[in-house]
Write a protein that holds these residues in place. Structure first.
Motif, PDB file in Angstrom:
ATOM      1  N   ILE A  49       0.857  -1.185   0.000  1.00 40.34           N
ATOM      2  CA  ILE A  49       0.000   0.000   0.000  1.00 40.34           C
ATOM      3  C   ILE A  49       0.893   1.235   0.000  1.00 40.34           C
ATOM      4  N   ILE A  50       0.761   2.060  -1.029  1.00 38.56           N
ATOM      5  CA  ILE A  50       1.578   3.263  -1.177  1.00 38.56           C
ATOM      6  C   ILE A  50       0.666   4.487  -1.132  1.00 38.56           C
ATOM      7  N   VAL A  51       1.016   5.455  -0.302  1.00 35.74           N
ATOM      8  CA  VAL A  51       0.224   6.681  -0.209  1.00 35.74           C
ATOM      9  C   VAL A  51       0.685   7.661  -1.285  1.00 35.74           C
ATOM     10  N   ALA A  52      -0.246   8.068  -2.139  1.00 34.72           N
ATOM     11  CA  ALA A  52       0.056   9.065  -3.169  1.00 34.72           C
ATOM     12  C   ALA A  52      -0.327  10.462  -2.696  1.00 34.72           C
ATOM     13  N   LYS A  53      -1.466  10.544  -2.013  1.00 33.40           N
ATOM     14  CA  LYS A  53      -1.963  11.824  -1.504  1.00 33.40           C
ATOM     15  C   LYS A  53      -2.793  11.544  -0.263  1.00 33.40           C
ATOM     16  N   GLY A  54      -2.641  12.390   0.766  1.00 32.94           N
ATOM     17  CA  GLY A  54      -3.374  12.171   2.004  1.00 32.94           C
ATOM     18  C   GLY A  54      -2.497  11.501   3.047  1.00 32.94           C
ATOM     19  N   SER A  55      -3.112  10.764   3.967  1.00 25.57           N
ATOM     20  CA  SER A  55      -2.343  10.104   5.023  1.00 25.57           C
ATOM     21  C   SER A  55      -3.136   8.947   5.613  1.00 25.57           C
ATOM     22  N   MET A  56      -2.399   8.012   6.208  1.00 23.38           N
ATOM     23  CA  MET A  56      -2.987   6.845   6.860  1.00 23.38           C
ATOM     24  C   MET A  56      -2.275   6.610   8.183  1.00 23.38           C
ATOM     25  N   LYS A  57      -2.906   5.828   9.042  1.00 16.64           N
ATOM     26  CA  LYS A  57      -2.253   5.402  10.273  1.00 16.64           C
ATOM     27  C   LYS A  57      -2.213   3.885  10.310  1.00 16.64           C
ATOM     28  N   VAL A  58      -1.098   3.360  10.810  1.00 16.38           N
ATOM     29  CA  VAL A  58      -0.916   1.924  10.991  1.00 16.38           C
ATOM     30  C   VAL A  58      -0.931   1.675  12.487  1.00 16.38           C
ATOM     31  N   TYR A  59      -1.810   0.792  12.937  1.00 18.48           N
ATOM     32  CA  TYR A  59      -1.938   0.579  14.373  1.00 18.48           C
ATOM     33  C   TYR A  59      -2.266  -0.871  14.687  1.00 18.48           C
ATOM     34  N   MET A  60      -2.100  -1.213  15.962  1.00 18.56           N
ATOM     35  CA  MET A  60      -2.444  -2.538  16.455  1.00 18.56           C
ATOM     36  C   MET A  60      -3.583  -2.412  17.446  1.00 18.56           C
ATOM     37  N   LEU A  61      -4.361  -3.473  17.576  1.00 21.19           N
ATOM     38  CA  LEU A  61      -5.406  -3.531  18.587  1.00 21.19           C
ATOM     39  C   LEU A  61      -5.063  -4.625  19.589  1.00 21.19           C
ATOM     40  N   SER A  62      -5.117  -4.269  20.861  1.00 22.20           N
ATOM     41  CA  SER A  62      -4.872  -5.261  21.906  1.00 22.20           C
ATOM     42  C   SER A  62      -6.122  -6.106  22.092  1.00 22.20           C
ATOM     43  N   GLY A  63      -6.018  -7.122  22.922  1.00 22.37           N
ATOM     44  CA  GLY A  63      -7.166  -7.978  23.188  1.00 22.37           C
ATOM     45  C   GLY A  63      -8.331  -7.226  23.795  1.00 22.37           C
ATOM     46  N   SER A  64      -8.019  -6.126  24.505  1.00 15.23           N
ATOM     47  CA  SER A  64      -9.069  -5.323  25.136  1.00 15.23           C
ATOM     48  C   SER A  64      -9.613  -4.252  24.202  1.00 15.23           C
TER      49      SER A  64
END
Length: 221
Positions: A49-64
């Motif tokens: 996944i390559i960002v050309a314009k704009g922005s994204m966030k990469v995150y993890m979710l814990s069990g809770s």
């Protein structure tokens, strides 16, 4: 929809010859995402996944269900290489932070490119090494006992990276608090404390560092 050209702005690809870049571009899938849309989540097929314009966030979710921000993706940034190479990412999610244009590359096409273009494989190793170093830095932040120490270390690194005494936080305060392993309320208090001590001056997302030496000392506590 007008296509956006990602290949020339991505360090992973922009060292390739024009012919090789055109070959990569021919394999790219162009997508537009709305703000807050999930681009990738566990269980989906691996993608670069390559960002050309704009922005994204990469995150993890814990069990809770607690969200831990890993990194932000801005134009030229990419995500998904580890999944393409077979690593399992059971708790990784990628969401847009605003209206975003992206380029997607499927696993079969990506693997074929690696086989045909040795220089791409070498560049990938180099950039993944930097990604690992960035992850280690964040882990170091989270191991610091005091929130103010994490914040001072982050601001010092951001200033050094930009070579300026006035920097702009590249994310929402909610995301920065998650990145530093604290709450928005605590982050707000710590920023206010730094202002009271005349170490920084804040206006929205812009932070002016008034006492670099004191900030560095706090980062090393």
């Amino acid at each position: 929809m007008k296509e956006h050209h990602c290949v020339s702005i991505v360090p992973l690809f922009n060292h390739l010859t024009e012919e090789e870049q055109n070959q990569v571009e021919s394999l790219i899938l162009h997508r537009h995402f709305r703000k807050g849309e999930t681009v990738w989540q566990p269980g989906e097929d691996p993608l670069l996944i390559i960002v050309a314009k704009g922005s994204m966030k990469v995150y993890m979710l814990s069990g809770s269900g607690r969200e831990q921000l890993l990194r932000l993706l801005t134009p030229g940034s990419y995500e998904g290489v580890n999944a393409l190479l077979g690593a399992r990412a059971q708790s990784i999610y990628i969401d847009t932070l605003e209206e975003t244009d992206a380029c997607l590359l499927r696993k079969t096409d990506f693997n074929a490119l690696l086989l045909k273009t040795p220089s791409l494989a070498l560049k990938l190793l180099e950039m993944n090494a930097q990604r690992m170093a960035d992850t280690e830095n964040q882990t170091r932040f989270l191991m610091m006992e005091k929130v103010e120490t994490r914040l001072a270390s982050y601001l010092t690194a951001l200033s050094n990276e930009n070579e300026k005494d006035t920097v702009e936080i590249p994310m929402k305060m909610k995301d920065l608090s998650a990145y530093l392993g604290t709450t928005p309320e605590t982050l707000s208090r710590k920023l206010h404390l730094l202002e009271e001590k005349n170490i920084i001056r804040r206006k929205g997302k812009k932070i002016g560092i008034m006492d670099r030496e004191k900030l560095r000392e706090m980062a090393e506590e």
